[in-house]
Design a protein around this motif. Structure first.
Motif, PDB file in Angstrom:
ATOM      1  N   PRO A   1      36.650  33.424  45.118  1.00 52.86           N
ATOM      2  CA  PRO A   1      36.382  32.093  44.540  1.00 52.86           C
ATOM      3  C   PRO A   1      35.191  32.128  43.585  1.00 52.86           C
ATOM      4  O   PRO A   1      34.243  32.888  43.776  1.00 52.86           O
ATOM      5  CB  PRO A   1      36.073  31.226  45.768  1.00 52.86           C
TER       6      PRO A   1
ATOM      7  N   HIS B   1      33.447  26.135  39.770  1.00 55.85           N
ATOM      8  CA  HIS B   1      34.075  25.482  38.616  1.00 55.85           C
ATOM      9  C   HIS B   1      33.516  24.073  38.490  1.00 55.85           C
ATOM     10  O   HIS B   1      33.344  23.370  39.485  1.00 55.85           O
ATOM     11  CB  HIS B   1      35.591  25.432  38.782  1.00 55.85           C
TER      12      HIS B   1
ATOM     13  N   HIS C   1      39.095  15.498  42.516  1.00 59.61           N
ATOM     14  CA  HIS C   1      37.728  15.922  42.789  1.00 59.61           C
ATOM     15  C   HIS C   1      36.873  14.705  43.121  1.00 59.61           C
ATOM     16  O   HIS C   1      36.894  13.707  42.406  1.00 59.61           O
ATOM     17  CB  HIS C   1      37.135  16.653  41.585  1.00 59.61           C
TER      18      HIS C   1
ATOM     19  N   ALA D   1      33.422  22.390  43.598  1.00 58.27           N
ATOM     20  CA  ALA D   1      34.747  22.865  43.228  1.00 58.27           C
ATOM     21  C   ALA D   1      34.723  24.379  43.056  1.00 58.27           C
ATOM     22  O   ALA D   1      33.780  24.935  42.471  1.00 58.27           O
ATOM     23  CB  ALA D   1      35.225  22.194  41.943  1.00 58.27           C
TER      24      ALA D   1
ATOM     25  N   GLN E   1      37.333  27.809  42.088  1.00 57.72           N
ATOM     26  CA  GLN E   1      38.593  28.211  41.461  1.00 57.72           C
ATOM     27  C   GLN E   1      38.936  29.642  41.852  1.00 57.72           C
ATOM     28  O   GLN E   1      38.069  30.518  41.909  1.00 57.72           O
ATOM     29  CB  GLN E   1      38.482  28.099  39.936  1.00 57.72           C
TER      30      GLN E   1
ATOM     31  N   THR F   1      42.031  32.805  41.147  1.00 59.72           N
ATOM     32  CA  THR F   1      43.150  33.261  40.321  1.00 59.72           C
ATOM     33  C   THR F   1      44.128  34.005  41.210  1.00 59.72           C
ATOM     34  O   THR F   1      43.742  34.925  41.938  1.00 59.72           O
ATOM     35  CB  THR F   1      42.665  34.189  39.199  1.00 59.72           C
TER      36      THR F   1
ATOM     37  N   MET G   1      43.532  19.783  45.636  1.00 64.51           N
ATOM     38  CA  MET G   1      43.631  20.564  44.408  1.00 64.51           C
ATOM     39  C   MET G   1      43.126  19.716  43.243  1.00 64.51           C
ATOM     40  O   MET G   1      43.401  18.518  43.170  1.00 64.51           O
ATOM     41  CB  MET G   1      45.070  21.017  44.170  1.00 64.51           C
TER      42      MET G   1
ATOM     43  N   ALA H   1      41.769  23.059  35.253  1.00 62.24           N
ATOM     44  CA  ALA H   1      41.153  23.544  36.489  1.00 62.24           C
ATOM     45  C   ALA H   1      42.216  24.166  37.383  1.00 62.24           C
ATOM     46  O   ALA H   1      41.984  25.191  38.033  1.00 62.24           O
ATOM     47  CB  ALA H   1      40.460  22.393  37.216  1.00 62.24           C
ATOM     48  N   SER H   2      43.385  23.554  37.417  1.00 63.14           N
ATOM     49  CA  SER H   2      44.541  24.108  38.122  1.00 63.14           C
ATOM     50  C   SER H   2      45.730  24.106  37.165  1.00 63.14           C
ATOM     51  O   SER H   2      46.035  23.075  36.558  1.00 63.14           O
ATOM     52  CB  SER H   2      44.880  23.287  39.371  1.00 63.14           C
TER      53      SER H   2
ATOM     54  N   ASP I   1      45.673  29.826  37.813  1.00 64.37           N
ATOM     55  CA  ASP I   1      44.395  29.402  38.371  1.00 64.37           C
ATOM     56  C   ASP I   1      44.583  28.124  39.183  1.00 64.37           C
ATOM     57  O   ASP I   1      45.334  27.223  38.782  1.00 64.37           O
ATOM     58  CB  ASP I   1      43.375  29.146  37.256  1.00 64.37           C
ATOM     59  N   PHE I   2      43.877  28.055  40.305  1.00 70.06           N
ATOM     60  CA  PHE I   2      43.912  26.871  41.160  1.00 70.06           C
ATOM     61  C   PHE I   2      42.482  26.544  41.587  1.00 70.06           C
ATOM     62  O   PHE I   2      41.728  27.433  41.975  1.00 70.06           O
ATOM     63  CB  PHE I   2      44.782  27.111  42.396  1.00 70.06           C
ATOM     64  N   THR I   3      42.132  25.263  41.499  1.00 72.79           N
ATOM     65  CA  THR I   3      40.786  24.812  41.845  1.00 72.79           C
ATOM     66  C   THR I   3      40.871  23.809  42.985  1.00 72.79           C
ATOM     67  O   THR I   3      41.756  22.948  42.998  1.00 72.79           O
ATOM     68  CB  THR I   3      40.104  24.170  40.621  1.00 72.79           C
TER      69      THR I   3
END
Length: 284
Positions: A174, A177, A186, A192, A194, A196, A226, A233-234, A250-252
């Motif tokens: 992680p 972000h 958020h 936050a 993120q 990959t 998410m 961001a995602s 990518d996921f945040t």
């Protein structure tokens, strides 16, 4: 008798710029793109909020974004006078696209959960064995069977899990972000992070990844939301991956400060064919 000729100051026509000379028409501002951006942005956002019409809202939002950018540039050059209208349409277009992406995640998650429930109903896992007992406490079905499956062992961030069919999944460590002003999912004051996710298709056929959506939990085991924003961001997986190729997304996730020291990611590359695997570790 001759008439006196008019003096130059009395000439009704003359070179441009002289008194009495006709002036060329001033260019009229072209405000059509700004108006179009505003209208498309409003309609796109309203449409994106409606279930099953979010795809249309995404298209209208994209058009509003394009028209808004062009209209803002024209206003900056003095070719239009409605810069505020163009900027508003641009912002509404971005919001419409974000809402559409959220709907995609909602529907994909619902399908994923429904498929899991169906699979669990057909193939119970890890349940306690049951048997019928005769009077006196003697079992008529023999000894209870041992569970045949175990919960997957947790992996560390950065580790790669390889399935039997050759598909490989890696979840990065992680990284912090900062969501932008258009973020959804958020909460102000949260932190936050993120990750990959990389999926390599080691099979001999294309692999569809639309349902490859991770679930996340914070240090206290609570589900983490998410995060979506205008800077991606995602950005979930799209389409298919050909054999031998890989895809990254990518996921945040938003974590409350008190539980932001640890993150857990659970992911399956497909819904029915592969078991979910878990990656966990500190966020620093």
């Amino acid at each position: 008798m001759t008439m006196p000729s008019p003096s130059p100051a009395q000439q009704p026509w003359g070179p441009p710029g002289t008194p009495g000379a006709p002036q060329p028409p001033l260019p009229q501002p072209s405000n059509g793109l700004g108006v179009a951006a505003l209208v498309l942005g409003i309609v796109g956002l309203v449409t994106a909020i409606i279930p099953f019409l979010f795809w249309l809202g995404a298209i209208l939002g994209l058009l509003a974004l394009v028209f808004g950018i062009v209209g803002t540039v024209r206003a900056g050059k003095g070719l239009a006078t409605n810069k505020g209208m163009a900027v508003t349409g641009l912002v509404l277009g971005i919001l419409a696209m974000i809402v559409a992406v959220v709907w995609v995640i909602v529907f994909a998650t619902a399908v994923k959960e429904a498929a899991k429930d169906l699979e669990d109903a057909q193939y119970p896992k890890g349940g306690a064995a049951t048997s019928s007992a005769a009077p006196g406490g003697e079992s008529t079905d023999g000894p209870a069977a041992e569970p045949t499956e175990k919960a997957p062992a947790a992996l560390k961030f950065g580790d790669t899990f390889t399935y039997e069919d050759g598909i490989k999944v890696t979840v990065s460590k992680p990284r912090a972000h900062t969501p932008d002003g258009f973020a959804a999912g958020h909460t102000e004051g949260n932190k936050a992070f993120q990750v990959t996710i990389t999926i390599v298709n080691g099979t001999d056929k294309p692999l569809a990844l639309a349902a490859a959506l991770p679930d996340a939990k914070d240090a206290e085991g609570a589900a983490a939301d998410m995060v979506f924003d205008g800077s991606y961001a995602s950005k979930p997986f799209e389409g298919k991956v050909l054999p031998g190729k890989q895809a990254k997304a990518d996921f945040t996730f938003s974590l409350p400060p008190a539980a932001a020291g640890q993150l857990q990611i659970e992911l399956s590359p497909t819904v029915l064919e592969h078991e979910s695997q878990i990656w966990t570790g500190p966020t620093k």
